[in-house]
Scaffold this motif. Structure first.
Motif, mmCIF file in Angstrom:
data_model
loop_
_atom_site.group_PDB
_atom_site.id
_atom_site.type_symbol
_atom_site.label_atom_id
_atom_site.label_comp_id
_atom_site.label_asym_id
_atom_site.label_seq_id
_atom_site.Cartn_x
_atom_site.Cartn_y
_atom_site.Cartn_z
ATOM 1 N N ARG A 63 -6.356 86.378 -47.960
ATOM 2 C CA ARG A 63 -7.174 86.321 -46.752
ATOM 3 C C ARG A 63 -6.465 86.956 -45.550
ATOM 4 O O ARG A 63 -7.126 87.492 -44.661
ATOM 5 C CB ARG A 63 -7.546 84.875 -46.424
ATOM 6 N N ASP A 64 -5.131 86.950 -45.519
ATOM 7 C CA ASP A 64 -4.447 87.538 -44.362
ATOM 8 C C ASP A 64 -4.507 89.070 -44.367
ATOM 9 O O ASP A 64 -4.091 89.713 -43.421
ATOM 10 C CB ASP A 64 -3.011 87.026 -44.227
ATOM 11 N N ASP A 65 -5.040 89.671 -45.423
ATOM 12 C CA ASP A 65 -5.371 91.093 -45.447
ATOM 13 C C ASP A 65 -6.898 91.154 -45.438
ATOM 14 O O ASP A 65 -7.542 91.349 -46.467
ATOM 15 C CB ASP A 65 -4.791 91.764 -46.691
ATOM 16 N N GLN A 66 -7.470 90.922 -44.264
ATOM 17 C CA GLN A 66 -8.908 90.710 -44.141
ATOM 18 C C GLN A 66 -9.726 91.867 -44.696
ATOM 19 O O GLN A 66 -10.757 91.648 -45.339
ATOM 20 C CB GLN A 66 -9.288 90.443 -42.678
ATOM 21 N N ALA A 67 -9.279 93.096 -44.494
ATOM 22 C CA ALA A 67 -10.050 94.246 -44.987
ATOM 23 C C ALA A 67 -10.120 94.229 -46.514
ATOM 24 O O ALA A 67 -11.197 94.415 -47.095
ATOM 25 C CB ALA A 67 -9.438 95.551 -44.489
ATOM 26 N N ALA A 68 -8.987 93.993 -47.172
ATOM 27 C CA ALA A 68 -8.969 93.936 -48.636
ATOM 28 C C ALA A 68 -9.786 92.742 -49.133
ATOM 29 O O ALA A 68 -10.550 92.854 -50.098
ATOM 30 C CB ALA A 68 -7.536 93.850 -49.147
ATOM 31 N N PHE A 69 -9.633 91.601 -48.468
ATOM 32 C CA PHE A 69 -10.377 90.401 -48.860
ATOM 33 C C PHE A 69 -11.884 90.662 -48.761
ATOM 34 O O PHE A 69 -12.642 90.346 -49.683
ATOM 35 C CB PHE A 69 -9.974 89.217 -47.974
ATOM 36 N N ARG A 71 -13.441 93.508 -48.925
ATOM 37 C CA ARG A 71 -13.879 94.454 -49.960
ATOM 38 C C ARG A 71 -14.114 93.739 -51.286
ATOM 39 O O ARG A 71 -15.130 93.962 -51.949
ATOM 40 C CB ARG A 71 -12.841 95.564 -50.144
ATOM 41 N N LEU A 72 -13.165 92.880 -51.693
ATOM 42 C CA LEU A 72 -13.356 92.153 -52.958
ATOM 43 C C LEU A 72 -14.477 91.131 -52.833
ATOM 44 O O LEU A 72 -15.283 90.972 -53.758
ATOM 45 C CB LEU A 72 -12.070 91.473 -53.406
ATOM 46 N N ALA A 73 -14.549 90.438 -51.713
ATOM 47 C CA ALA A 73 -15.619 89.453 -51.513
ATOM 48 C C ALA A 73 -16.989 90.116 -51.576
ATOM 49 O O ALA A 73 -17.950 89.518 -52.054
ATOM 50 C CB ALA A 73 -15.432 88.729 -50.180
ATOM 51 N N GLY A 74 -17.064 91.366 -51.144
ATOM 52 C CA GLY A 74 -18.321 92.105 -51.182
ATOM 53 C C GLY A 74 -18.795 92.417 -52.597
ATOM 54 O O GLY A 74 -19.957 92.767 -52.797
ATOM 55 N N LEU A 75 -17.920 92.278 -53.586
ATOM 56 C CA LEU A 75 -18.288 92.518 -54.983
ATOM 57 C C LEU A 75 -18.888 91.287 -55.660
ATOM 58 O O LEU A 75 -19.428 91.387 -56.759
ATOM 59 C CB LEU A 75 -17.060 92.969 -55.779
ATOM 60 N N LEU A 76 -18.766 90.140 -55.009
ATOM 61 C CA LEU A 76 -19.234 88.900 -55.625
ATOM 62 C C LEU A 76 -20.757 88.860 -55.697
ATOM 63 O O LEU A 76 -21.432 89.231 -54.742
ATOM 64 C CB LEU A 76 -18.743 87.689 -54.828
ATOM 65 N N GLU A 78 -24.303 86.790 -55.771
ATOM 66 C CA GLU A 78 -24.737 85.686 -54.916
ATOM 67 C C GLU A 78 -24.302 84.319 -55.456
ATOM 68 O O GLU A 78 -23.871 83.453 -54.703
ATOM 69 C CB GLU A 78 -26.255 85.728 -54.747
ATOM 70 N N GLY A 79 -24.376 84.135 -56.766
ATOM 71 C CA GLY A 79 -24.005 82.847 -57.357
ATOM 72 C C GLY A 79 -22.532 82.515 -57.238
ATOM 73 O O GLY A 79 -22.137 81.361 -57.415
ATOM 74 N N ASN A 80 -21.705 83.505 -56.938
ATOM 75 C CA ASN A 80 -20.269 83.270 -56.774
ATOM 76 C C ASN A 80 -19.819 83.392 -55.321
ATOM 77 O O ASN A 80 -18.626 83.469 -55.042
ATOM 78 C CB ASN A 80 -19.460 84.232 -57.647
ATOM 79 N N ALA A 81 -20.757 83.387 -54.398
ATOM 80 C CA ALA A 81 -20.422 83.519 -52.974
ATOM 81 C C ALA A 81 -19.537 82.381 -52.487
ATOM 82 O O ALA A 81 -18.807 82.537 -51.508
ATOM 83 C CB ALA A 81 -21.690 83.609 -52.137
ATOM 84 N N TRP A 82 -19.543 81.230 -53.157
ATOM 85 C CA TRP A 82 -18.670 80.111 -52.795
ATOM 86 C C TRP A 82 -17.207 80.539 -52.781
ATOM 87 O O TRP A 82 -16.400 79.972 -52.052
ATOM 88 C CB TRP A 82 -18.859 78.933 -53.768
ATOM 89 N N ALA A 83 -16.848 81.547 -53.576
ATOM 90 C CA ALA A 83 -15.446 81.984 -53.678
ATOM 91 C C ALA A 83 -14.932 82.601 -52.384
ATOM 92 O O ALA A 83 -13.720 82.750 -52.205
ATOM 93 C CB ALA A 83 -15.283 82.959 -54.833
ATOM 94 N N LYS A 84 -15.821 82.935 -51.476
ATOM 95 C CA LYS A 84 -15.394 83.510 -50.202
ATOM 96 C C LYS A 84 -14.594 82.512 -49.363
ATOM 97 O O LYS A 84 -13.969 82.886 -48.390
ATOM 98 C CB LYS A 84 -16.599 84.021 -49.417
ATOM 99 N N SER A 85 -14.579 81.232 -49.772
ATOM 100 C CA SER A 85 -13.780 80.238 -49.053
ATOM 101 C C SER A 85 -12.348 80.173 -49.575
ATOM 102 O O SER A 85 -11.512 79.484 -48.994
ATOM 103 C CB SER A 85 -14.433 78.855 -49.168
ATOM 104 N N ALA A 86 -12.050 80.875 -50.655
ATOM 105 C CA ALA A 86 -10.693 80.861 -51.218
ATOM 106 C C ALA A 86 -9.738 81.631 -50.314
ATOM 107 O O ALA A 86 -10.156 82.449 -49.493
ATOM 108 C CB ALA A 86 -10.702 81.479 -52.614
ATOM 109 N N HIS A 87 -8.453 81.384 -50.482
ATOM 110 C CA HIS A 87 -7.456 82.095 -49.679
ATOM 111 C C HIS A 87 -6.998 83.389 -50.301
ATOM 112 O O HIS A 87 -6.285 84.169 -49.679
ATOM 113 C CB HIS A 87 -6.253 81.201 -49.384
ATOM 114 N N CYS A 88 -7.412 83.613 -51.536
ATOM 115 C CA CYS A 88 -7.045 84.853 -52.192
ATOM 116 C C CYS A 88 -8.085 85.158 -53.258
ATOM 117 O O CYS A 88 -8.521 84.263 -53.974
ATOM 118 C CB CYS A 88 -5.655 84.720 -52.824
#
Length: 134
Positions: A63-69, A71-76, A78-88
């Motif tokens: 998460r401290d590399d917000q741009a990379a985070f 980009r990966l979060a954008g691949l999730l 909808e059913g896995n959107a909960w993972a956006k709360s993870a720190h990595c």
């Protein structure tokens, strides 16, 4: 931290990190040191592989590399959107061709799964949780 009350009731003895493993959908907002990631991926690195030629790669986005985070979060999906709360977030990749001869390595997926398994046991032994998604 792991909760011993959630340990699996196994018919045969297994290592504590294996019995304690589970995949939560909710994560703490507490971060962790980058050295922790080093330990997790060192465990993955030392997993056995076909002809001793590791075919797995990982993209890691703390998460401290917000741009990379992001980009990966954008691949999730909808059913896995909960993972956006993870720190990595991490993405594992199987390299299906061998470096030394460019031949197909039919065992790349197996090797990647074993590497992820070792990463998960390492995380659990450190009081961390990993939730895999396909």
């Amino acid at each position: 931290m792991t909760d011993p009350s959630k340990n699996a009731d196994t018919a045969f003895p297994v290592l504590d990190p294996i019995a304690a493993r589970w995949s939560p959908y909710v994560y703490s907002n507490e971060g962790f040191d980058r050295k922790v990631l080093g330990s997790l991926f060192a465990a993955a690195r030392w997993a056995p592989s076909c002809i001793n030629a590791p075919t797995r790669r990982f993209l890691v986005a703390p998460r401290d590399d917000q741009a990379a985070f992001d980009r990966l979060a954008g691949l999730l999906v909808e059913g896995n959107a909960w993972a956006k709360s993870a720190h990595c977030l991490g993405l594992s990749i199987a390299k299906t061709r061998c470096d030394r001869n460019n031949n197909e390595n039919a065992h790349a997926w197996h090797d990647g799964g074993l590497a992820r398994g070792q990463l998960i046991v390492q995380a659990q032994s450190m009081g961390l949780y990993v939730h895999q998604m396909a």
